[in-house]
Design a protein around this motif. Sequence first.
Motif, mmCIF file in Angstrom:
data_model
loop_
_atom_site.group_PDB
_atom_site.id
_atom_site.type_symbol
_atom_site.label_atom_id
_atom_site.label_comp_id
_atom_site.label_asym_id
_atom_site.label_seq_id
_atom_site.Cartn_x
_atom_site.Cartn_y
_atom_site.Cartn_z
ATOM 1 N N GLY A 118 66.609 51.651 17.100
ATOM 2 C CA GLY A 118 65.597 52.441 17.805
ATOM 3 C C GLY A 118 66.225 53.601 18.556
ATOM 4 O O GLY A 118 67.439 53.607 18.800
ATOM 5 N N LEU A 119 65.400 54.596 18.909
ATOM 6 C CA LEU A 119 65.911 55.730 19.689
ATOM 7 C C LEU A 119 66.384 55.229 21.052
ATOM 8 O O LEU A 119 65.665 54.460 21.706
ATOM 9 C CB LEU A 119 64.797 56.753 19.932
ATOM 10 N N LEU A 120 67.554 55.688 21.465
ATOM 11 C CA LEU A 120 68.057 55.264 22.780
ATOM 12 C C LEU A 120 67.056 55.633 23.882
ATOM 13 O O LEU A 120 66.884 54.895 24.857
ATOM 14 C CB LEU A 120 69.431 55.905 23.038
ATOM 15 N N GLU A 121 66.380 56.765 23.714
ATOM 16 C CA GLU A 121 65.405 57.199 24.733
ATOM 17 C C GLU A 121 64.285 56.156 24.880
ATOM 18 O O GLU A 121 63.833 55.878 25.990
ATOM 19 C CB GLU A 121 64.787 58.547 24.329
ATOM 20 N N LEU A 122 63.824 55.586 23.762
ATOM 21 C CA LEU A 122 62.761 54.575 23.855
ATOM 22 C C LEU A 122 63.308 53.258 24.403
ATOM 23 O O LEU A 122 62.667 52.608 25.249
ATOM 24 C CB LEU A 122 62.104 54.361 22.485
ATOM 25 N N ARG A 123 64.485 52.875 23.974
ATOM 26 C CA ARG A 123 65.063 51.623 24.465
ATOM 27 C C ARG A 123 65.305 51.704 25.977
ATOM 28 O O ARG A 123 65.068 50.741 26.715
ATOM 29 C CB ARG A 123 66.363 51.324 23.710
ATOM 30 N N THR A 124 65.724 52.896 26.426
ATOM 31 C CA THR A 124 65.940 53.097 27.866
ATOM 32 C C THR A 124 64.599 53.090 28.604
ATOM 33 O O THR A 124 64.468 52.474 29.673
ATOM 34 C CB THR A 124 66.682 54.438 28.093
ATOM 35 N N ALA A 125 63.604 53.760 28.014
ATOM 36 C CA ALA A 125 62.280 53.811 28.668
ATOM 37 C C ALA A 125 61.686 52.409 28.787
ATOM 38 O O ALA A 125 61.054 52.078 29.801
ATOM 39 C CB ALA A 125 61.345 54.721 27.871
ATOM 40 N N LEU A 126 61.904 51.573 27.786
ATOM 41 C CA LEU A 126 61.377 50.203 27.848
ATOM 42 C C LEU A 126 62.099 49.385 28.905
ATOM 43 O O LEU A 126 61.460 48.632 29.664
ATOM 44 C CB LEU A 126 61.491 49.534 26.471
ATOM 45 N N ALA A 127 63.428 49.524 28.975
ATOM 46 C CA ALA A 127 64.180 48.786 30.001
ATOM 47 C C ALA A 127 63.694 49.201 31.395
ATOM 48 O O ALA A 127 63.480 48.355 32.279
ATOM 49 C CB ALA A 127 65.682 49.042 29.831
ATOM 50 N N THR A 128 63.460 50.506 31.581
ATOM 51 C CA THR A 128 62.990 51.007 32.886
ATOM 52 C C THR A 128 61.575 50.502 33.172
ATOM 53 O O THR A 128 61.260 50.075 34.292
ATOM 54 C CB THR A 128 62.994 52.562 32.865
ATOM 55 N N HIS A 129 60.724 50.548 32.146
ATOM 56 C CA HIS A 129 59.335 50.081 32.295
ATOM 57 C C HIS A 129 59.308 48.607 32.729
ATOM 58 O O HIS A 129 58.591 48.220 33.659
ATOM 59 C CB HIS A 129 58.614 50.255 30.952
ATOM 60 N N TYR A 130 60.105 47.774 32.055
ATOM 61 C CA TYR A 130 60.087 46.339 32.377
ATOM 62 C C TYR A 130 60.729 46.049 33.739
ATOM 63 O O TYR A 130 60.363 45.073 34.394
ATOM 64 C CB TYR A 130 60.754 45.540 31.254
ATOM 65 N N ALA A 131 61.682 46.901 34.146
ATOM 66 C CA ALA A 131 62.251 46.715 35.499
ATOM 67 C C ALA A 131 61.162 47.001 36.531
ATOM 68 O O ALA A 131 60.971 46.244 37.490
ATOM 69 C CB ALA A 131 63.441 47.642 35.688
ATOM 70 N N ARG A 132 60.398 48.073 36.311
ATOM 71 C CA ARG A 132 59.383 48.497 37.275
ATOM 72 C C ARG A 132 58.175 47.564 37.274
ATOM 73 O O ARG A 132 57.662 47.190 38.317
ATOM 74 C CB ARG A 132 58.939 49.922 36.902
ATOM 75 N N HIS A 133 57.720 47.165 36.094
ATOM 76 C CA HIS A 133 56.463 46.412 36.013
ATOM 77 C C HIS A 133 56.647 44.902 36.054
ATOM 78 O O HIS A 133 55.728 44.181 36.407
ATOM 79 C CB HIS A 133 55.713 46.771 34.728
ATOM 80 N N GLN A 134 57.813 44.407 35.602
ATOM 81 C CA GLN A 134 57.963 42.946 35.490
ATOM 82 C C GLN A 134 59.261 42.451 36.114
ATOM 83 O O GLN A 134 59.677 41.323 35.881
ATOM 84 C CB GLN A 134 57.850 42.523 34.007
ATOM 85 N N GLN A 135 59.920 43.325 36.860
ATOM 86 C CA GLN A 135 61.154 42.968 37.593
ATOM 87 C C GLN A 135 62.213 42.346 36.679
ATOM 88 O O GLN A 135 62.919 41.413 37.062
ATOM 89 C CB GLN A 135 60.851 41.996 38.763
ATOM 90 N N LEU A 136 62.341 42.869 35.474
ATOM 91 C CA LEU A 136 63.361 42.371 34.542
ATOM 92 C C LEU A 136 64.588 43.281 34.594
ATOM 93 O O LEU A 136 64.484 44.460 34.939
ATOM 94 C CB LEU A 136 62.799 42.305 33.116
ATOM 95 N N ASP A 137 65.738 42.716 34.212
ATOM 96 C CA ASP A 137 66.989 43.485 34.281
ATOM 97 C C ASP A 137 67.562 43.705 32.870
ATOM 98 O O ASP A 137 68.713 43.412 32.615
ATOM 99 C CB ASP A 137 68.010 42.725 35.142
ATOM 100 N N LEU A 138 66.727 44.198 31.965
ATOM 101 C CA LEU A 138 67.189 44.409 30.592
ATOM 102 C C LEU A 138 67.996 45.697 30.501
ATOM 103 O O LEU A 138 67.671 46.690 31.150
ATOM 104 C CB LEU A 138 65.975 44.528 29.659
ATOM 105 N N SER A 139 69.038 45.681 29.668
ATOM 106 C CA SER A 139 69.741 46.935 29.376
ATOM 107 C C SER A 139 69.147 47.494 28.079
ATOM 108 O O SER A 139 68.584 46.740 27.271
ATOM 109 C CB SER A 139 71.231 46.682 29.204
ATOM 110 N N PRO A 140 69.270 48.818 27.843
ATOM 111 C CA PRO A 140 68.734 49.390 26.596
ATOM 112 C C PRO A 140 69.302 48.692 25.359
ATOM 113 O O PRO A 140 68.610 48.560 24.349
ATOM 114 C CB PRO A 140 69.177 50.853 26.655
ATOM 115 N N GLN A 141 70.535 48.193 25.439
ATOM 116 C CA GLN A 141 71.150 47.520 24.287
ATOM 117 C C GLN A 141 70.474 46.185 23.974
ATOM 118 O O GLN A 141 70.677 45.603 22.905
ATOM 119 C CB GLN A 141 72.650 47.282 24.520
#
Length: 391
Positions: free
Chosen positions: A68-91
Amino acid sequence: MSDASPLGHPVYRDMPTTIFEHMSARAREAGAINLGQGFPEGPGPRDVLQAAADALLTRSSQYPPMPGLLELRTALATHYARHQQLDLSPQEVIVTSGATEALCASLLALVRPGDEVLMLAPLYDAYLPLVERAGGIPNIVTLTPPDWRITRDALAAAITPRTRILLMNNPVNPTGMVMRDEELALLADLCIAHDLIAICDEVWEETVYDGRPHRPLIGLPGMRDRTVKIGSAGKIFSVTGWKVGWMCAAPALATLLARAHQYLTFTTPPNLQWAVAEGLGWPEDWLADQRATYQASRDRLAAGLTQAGYAVLPGAATWFLSIDLPASGIALDDVSFCERIIDEAGVAAIPLSAFYPADPSTHLVRLCFAKTDATLDQAITRLAAFRATLG
Ligand code: PMP
Ligand code: GLN
């Protein structure tokens, strides 16, 4: 082709067309209002479509990176940190062609032949064939309406030494239920005690109403390294035909998932990935406003159907509500009711029995409320008239 054995794999040989395809085709033929298959009315939100149109004209249409595009993987990690308090990395995020591909890749990557896969019925229609085709043995716990409650006893009775995977969906299609905190805790306890991997289909995570939060299973203690969290932009941005999904998991699992994905679709249209990445960066209000609109539609359909004499089950999430036929004074089973209302009322719906591999509940019917007020009102009027003809 001279072989005497029947053509094709046994999983598919006697399989009917999906209930969603069947009902949508019937609705098109009959010119019925389609409250069956779950999709919002209209082309999709204007700004989401504009983001994709811009990306189509200004960005590359060649193969994006396999995960996947790094931009989308990063946006998802940021989204889940903000909305669901998860600590996912884009990888730890792999983009797929819809949640359906994520489910398929997860099962192909993680199920070993003969592994039992624990599932809760009613279940989304793709689960059973995907599990079986992956070589898994379905192990199904059937939940009962109207509470659909998950109990420790039912789980304990089902689990065996061969159970390796829990495949679950929360919020739940078709019931519109959100799992209770104690049920999620039970499922997490079970996974930890029996060393299971959880594949958690959370495509409905942004459609939880009445101010309630979505609680991802991967966020529960002990679940971070044993859970695959699956999502879909089709649901988050009301564009079901885009088929942009993803699966999130700790590195050891994510590497395996990527191996399966690379030989399924390999990539997903880059322009749509750009648009989803852009949308995830919009102010919080965007998703909150959309949620409020769906909540109002749910309330409108529930109120209208109740007024018309239908017994409506409570719905906390998704785009679906269910009606209870006997409680509405209707002596038809769900399939007969759905077949009759297409032709006689001009409304299509989905029988809940389609979500059970065996021993189905046959008295509930699912209706999609992700429609305009005018369409919902028209459907209510038609269903009210049909109800009146039944006496
Ligand atoms: N899982 C569930 C529970 C769903 O309801 C759906 C679609 N309605 C999917 C998976 C498939 O999602 P996608 O269209 O992104 O493949
Ligand atoms: N998930 C959609 C629903 O529940 C249907 C998707 C499909 O048709 N495969 O209505």
